[in-house]
Design a protein around this motif. Structure first.
Motif, PDB file in Angstrom:
ATOM      1  N   HIS A 160      38.024  26.118  32.964  1.00  0.00           N
ATOM      2  CA  HIS A 160      36.668  26.437  32.517  1.00  0.00           C
ATOM      3  C   HIS A 160      35.771  25.207  32.542  1.00  0.00           C
ATOM      4  CE1 HIS A 160      37.117  24.717  28.369  1.00  0.00           C
ATOM      5  NE2 HIS A 160      38.369  25.090  28.511  1.00  0.00           N
ATOM      6  N   ASP A 161      34.484  25.484  32.591  1.00  0.00           N
ATOM      7  CA  ASP A 161      33.452  24.447  32.674  1.00  0.00           C
ATOM      8  C   ASP A 161      33.706  23.524  33.865  1.00  0.00           C
ATOM      9  OD1 ASP A 161      31.668  24.813  30.181  1.00  0.00           O
ATOM     10  OD2 ASP A 161      33.702  24.993  29.403  1.00  0.00           O
ATOM     11  N   ILE A 162      33.650  24.143  35.046  1.00  0.00           N
ATOM     12  CA  ILE A 162      33.866  23.450  36.314  1.00  0.00           C
ATOM     13  C   ILE A 162      32.553  23.479  37.096  1.00  0.00           C
ATOM     14  CG2 ILE A 162      35.283  23.304  38.381  1.00  0.00           C
ATOM     15  CD1 ILE A 162      36.879  23.159  35.746  1.00  0.00           C
ATOM     16  N   THR A 163      32.112  22.332  37.597  1.00  0.00           N
ATOM     17  CA  THR A 163      30.866  22.250  38.358  1.00  0.00           C
ATOM     18  C   THR A 163      31.119  21.552  39.694  1.00  0.00           C
ATOM     19  OG1 THR A 163      29.517  22.163  36.351  1.00  0.00           O
ATOM     20  CG2 THR A 163      28.501  21.376  38.384  1.00  0.00           C
ATOM     21  N   VAL A 164      30.615  22.167  40.761  1.00  0.00           N
ATOM     22  CA  VAL A 164      30.641  21.555  42.090  1.00  0.00           C
ATOM     23  C   VAL A 164      29.190  21.529  42.572  1.00  0.00           C
ATOM     24  CG1 VAL A 164      31.532  21.674  44.441  1.00  0.00           C
ATOM     25  CG2 VAL A 164      32.932  22.515  42.529  1.00  0.00           C
ATOM     26  N   ARG A 165      28.659  20.338  42.839  1.00  0.00           N
ATOM     27  CA  ARG A 165      27.239  20.250  43.211  1.00  0.00           C
ATOM     28  C   ARG A 165      26.996  19.190  44.282  1.00  0.00           C
ATOM     29  NH1 ARG A 165      26.457  17.484  37.924  1.00  0.00           N
ATOM     30  NH2 ARG A 165      25.756  19.445  37.023  1.00  0.00           N
ATOM     31  N   ASP A 166      25.934  19.419  45.039  1.00  0.00           N
ATOM     32  CA  ASP A 166      25.421  18.434  46.002  1.00  0.00           C
ATOM     33  C   ASP A 166      26.505  17.926  46.948  1.00  0.00           C
ATOM     34  OD1 ASP A 166      22.907  18.632  44.800  1.00  0.00           O
ATOM     35  OD2 ASP A 166      23.384  17.080  43.337  1.00  0.00           O
ATOM     36  N   SER A 167      27.363  18.832  47.425  1.00  0.00           N
ATOM     37  CA  SER A 167      28.477  18.426  48.274  1.00  0.00           C
ATOM     38  C   SER A 167      28.491  19.215  49.573  1.00  0.00           C
ATOM     39  CB  SER A 167      29.809  18.622  47.526  1.00  0.00           C
ATOM     40  OG  SER A 167      29.904  17.743  46.429  1.00  0.00           O
ATOM     41  N   ASP A 168      29.182  18.668  50.570  1.00  0.00           N
ATOM     42  CA  ASP A 168      29.322  19.268  51.889  1.00  0.00           C
ATOM     43  C   ASP A 168      30.780  19.704  52.043  1.00  0.00           C
ATOM     44  OD1 ASP A 168      29.895  19.515  54.728  1.00  0.00           O
ATOM     45  OD2 ASP A 168      27.977  18.530  55.094  1.00  0.00           O
ATOM     46  N   LEU A 169      31.013  21.024  52.148  1.00  0.00           N
ATOM     47  CA  LEU A 169      32.361  21.582  52.201  1.00  0.00           C
ATOM     48  C   LEU A 169      32.538  22.330  53.516  1.00  0.00           C
ATOM     49  CD1 LEU A 169      31.439  21.384  49.115  1.00  0.00           C
ATOM     50  CD2 LEU A 169      33.166  23.101  48.661  1.00  0.00           C
ATOM     51  N   SER A 170      33.572  21.967  54.295  1.00  0.00           N
ATOM     52  CA  SER A 170      33.698  22.596  55.608  1.00  0.00           C
ATOM     53  C   SER A 170      35.110  22.459  56.170  1.00  0.00           C
ATOM     54  CB  SER A 170      32.708  21.949  56.596  1.00  0.00           C
ATOM     55  OG  SER A 170      33.103  20.620  56.900  1.00  0.00           O
ATOM     56  N   HIS A 171      35.356  23.238  57.250  1.00  0.00           N
ATOM     57  CA  HIS A 171      36.506  23.100  58.143  1.00  0.00           C
ATOM     58  C   HIS A 171      37.856  23.354  57.457  1.00  0.00           C
ATOM     59  CE1 HIS A 171      33.358  21.108  60.523  1.00  0.00           C
ATOM     60  NE2 HIS A 171      34.066  21.514  61.566  1.00  0.00           N
ATOM     61  N   SER A 172      37.886  24.203  56.445  1.00  0.00           N
ATOM     62  CA  SER A 172      39.165  24.619  55.869  1.00  0.00           C
ATOM     63  C   SER A 172      39.810  25.671  56.763  1.00  0.00           C
ATOM     64  CB  SER A 172      38.950  25.184  54.472  1.00  0.00           C
ATOM     65  OG  SER A 172      38.053  26.284  54.518  1.00  0.00           O
ATOM     66  N   LEU A 173      41.135  25.803  56.661  1.00  0.00           N
ATOM     67  CA  LEU A 173      41.843  26.806  57.462  1.00  0.00           C
ATOM     68  C   LEU A 173      41.749  28.178  56.806  1.00  0.00           C
ATOM     69  CD1 LEU A 173      43.616  27.155  59.995  1.00  0.00           C
ATOM     70  CD2 LEU A 173      45.612  26.879  58.502  1.00  0.00           C
ATOM     71  N   SER A 174      41.630  28.218  55.480  1.00  0.00           N
ATOM     72  CA  SER A 174      41.452  29.468  54.752  1.00  0.00           C
ATOM     73  C   SER A 174      40.056  29.462  54.132  1.00  0.00           C
ATOM     74  CB  SER A 174      42.545  29.608  53.690  1.00  0.00           C
ATOM     75  OG  SER A 174      42.422  30.826  52.989  1.00  0.00           O
ATOM     76  N   ASP A 175      39.871  30.181  53.007  1.00  0.00           N
ATOM     77  CA  ASP A 175      38.563  30.199  52.355  1.00  0.00           C
ATOM     78  C   ASP A 175      38.103  28.775  52.055  1.00  0.00           C
ATOM     79  OD1 ASP A 175      38.794  33.036  52.204  1.00  0.00           O
ATOM     80  OD2 ASP A 175      40.024  32.801  50.409  1.00  0.00           O
ATOM     81  N   VAL A 176      36.829  28.511  52.280  1.00  0.00           N
ATOM     82  CA  VAL A 176      36.318  27.186  51.947  1.00  0.00           C
ATOM     83  C   VAL A 176      36.468  26.951  50.443  1.00  0.00           C
ATOM     84  CG1 VAL A 176      34.334  25.630  52.039  1.00  0.00           C
ATOM     85  CG2 VAL A 176      34.709  27.284  53.872  1.00  0.00           C
ATOM     86  N   VAL A 177      36.136  27.973  49.658  1.00  0.00           N
ATOM     87  CA  VAL A 177      36.313  27.928  48.204  1.00  0.00           C
ATOM     88  C   VAL A 177      37.039  29.189  47.776  1.00  0.00           C
ATOM     89  CG1 VAL A 177      35.164  27.907  45.948  1.00  0.00           C
ATOM     90  CG2 VAL A 177      34.199  26.591  47.856  1.00  0.00           C
ATOM     91  N   GLN A 178      38.071  29.038  46.952  1.00  0.00           N
ATOM     92  CA  GLN A 178      38.726  30.202  46.362  1.00  0.00           C
ATOM     93  C   GLN A 178      38.784  30.025  44.851  1.00  0.00           C
ATOM     94  OE1 GLN A 178      43.101  31.297  46.571  1.00  0.00           O
ATOM     95  NE2 GLN A 178      42.232  32.827  47.960  1.00  0.00           N
ATOM     96  N   ILE A 179      38.387  31.075  44.120  1.00  0.00           N
ATOM     97  CA  ILE A 179      38.415  31.040  42.660  1.00  0.00           C
ATOM     98  C   ILE A 179      39.269  32.208  42.190  1.00  0.00           C
ATOM     99  CG2 ILE A 179      37.051  31.061  40.534  1.00  0.00           C
ATOM    100  CD1 ILE A 179      34.634  30.197  42.235  1.00  0.00           C
ATOM    101  N   THR A 180      40.433  31.932  41.671  1.00  0.00           N
ATOM    102  CA  THR A 180      41.300  32.977  41.135  1.00  0.00           C
ATOM    103  C   THR A 180      41.256  32.914  39.610  1.00  0.00           C
ATOM    104  OG1 THR A 180      43.208  31.502  41.307  1.00  0.00           O
ATOM    105  CG2 THR A 180      42.826  32.998  43.137  1.00  0.00           C
ATOM    106  N   GLY A 181      40.071  33.116  39.082  1.00  0.00           N
ATOM    107  CA  GLY A 181      39.895  33.141  37.633  1.00  0.00           C
ATOM    108  C   GLY A 181      39.324  31.843  37.107  1.00  0.00           C
TER     109      GLY A 181
END
Length: 221
Positions: free
Chosen positions: A174-195
């Motif tokens: 909880h209380d997780i922040t991702v900001r002002d970043s460049d996310l790319s070229h993953s083999l699966s989902d770029v971002v995955q949130i399982t709860g």
């Protein structure tokens, strides 16, 4: 000769001087810092730990208690765990976003109150794994107050994985922040949130997942 006396040759002897306890402590502390290879600088806002190797980074993460800034010098670093909660924010800061390259960070899986990472800011570096077998950043259940900002995250199985699975009887991340970043070229989902609770993605560039026929490959799942 004793202080204030004359030697047998008739030449006044210099008074003897002894180091105070405080000076001895400072000297010993400096020697310890030199031996461990971590340059320690103190300021009014906390302690700065300058590191340049994987060993130094690991030791700094283990020894920090709260309020420290761990400064990564240019170079390549391996994969590192965020090993514990800190009493106040610990900042892991690259001196240059392009020349500081780390293979990845993860909180401890199946963590308890003593090992679930908390109060961490990771800023201004490139995170890029050598292959797709591991996520670039993994935040497991129990971790909280984690901020990721001004990063380039490229490759890995996923760029960011916020993982609270399994869901029953656990403290979600909880209380997780991702900001002002460049996310790319993953083999699966770029971002995955399982709860997760209070998860914020703000002003990020999420793009170019790799073509993978075995996965649906979302920007954010």
């Amino acid at each position: 000769a004793m202080p204030g006396t004359t030697s047998h040759e008739g030449i006044p002897s210099a008074p003897r001087r002894s180091l105070s306890y405080g000076r001895v402590v400072i000297i010993l502390g400096s020697l310890v810092a030199i031996v461990t290879g971590i340059l320690v600088l103190r300021s009014s806002t906390g302690m700065t730990l300058e590191v340049g190797t994987d060993r130094e980074l690991r030791l700094a993460l283990e020894r920090a208690t709260g309020g420290e800034t761990i400064v990564l010098q240019p170079g390549r670093y391996g994969f590192h765990y965020l090993p514990k909660p800190y009493a106040s924010r610990v900042t892991v800061l690259g001196v240059d976003r392009g020349s500081v390259q780390v293979e990845g960070f993860s909180t401890v899986a199946n963590a308890d109150a003593t090992t679930a990472a908390a109060n961490v800011l990771i800023r201004n570096m490139t995170i890029s794994g050598p292959d797709s077998s591991r996520d670039a950043i993994t935040i497991n259940r129990g971790a909280h107050n984690i901020v990721i900002e001004e990063l380039t995250i490229k490759g890995g199985h996923r760029c960011v994985n916020i993982n609270s699975y399994p869901y029953s009887g656990v403290t979600w991340a909880h209380d997780i922040t991702v900001r002002d970043s460049d996310l790319s070229h993953s083999l699966s989902d770029v971002v995955q949130i399982t709860g997760g609770r209070n998860v914020v993605f703000e002003h990020n560039f999420i793009h170019d997942p790799q073509d993978n026929p075995d996965d649906h490959v979302d920007g954010i799942q």
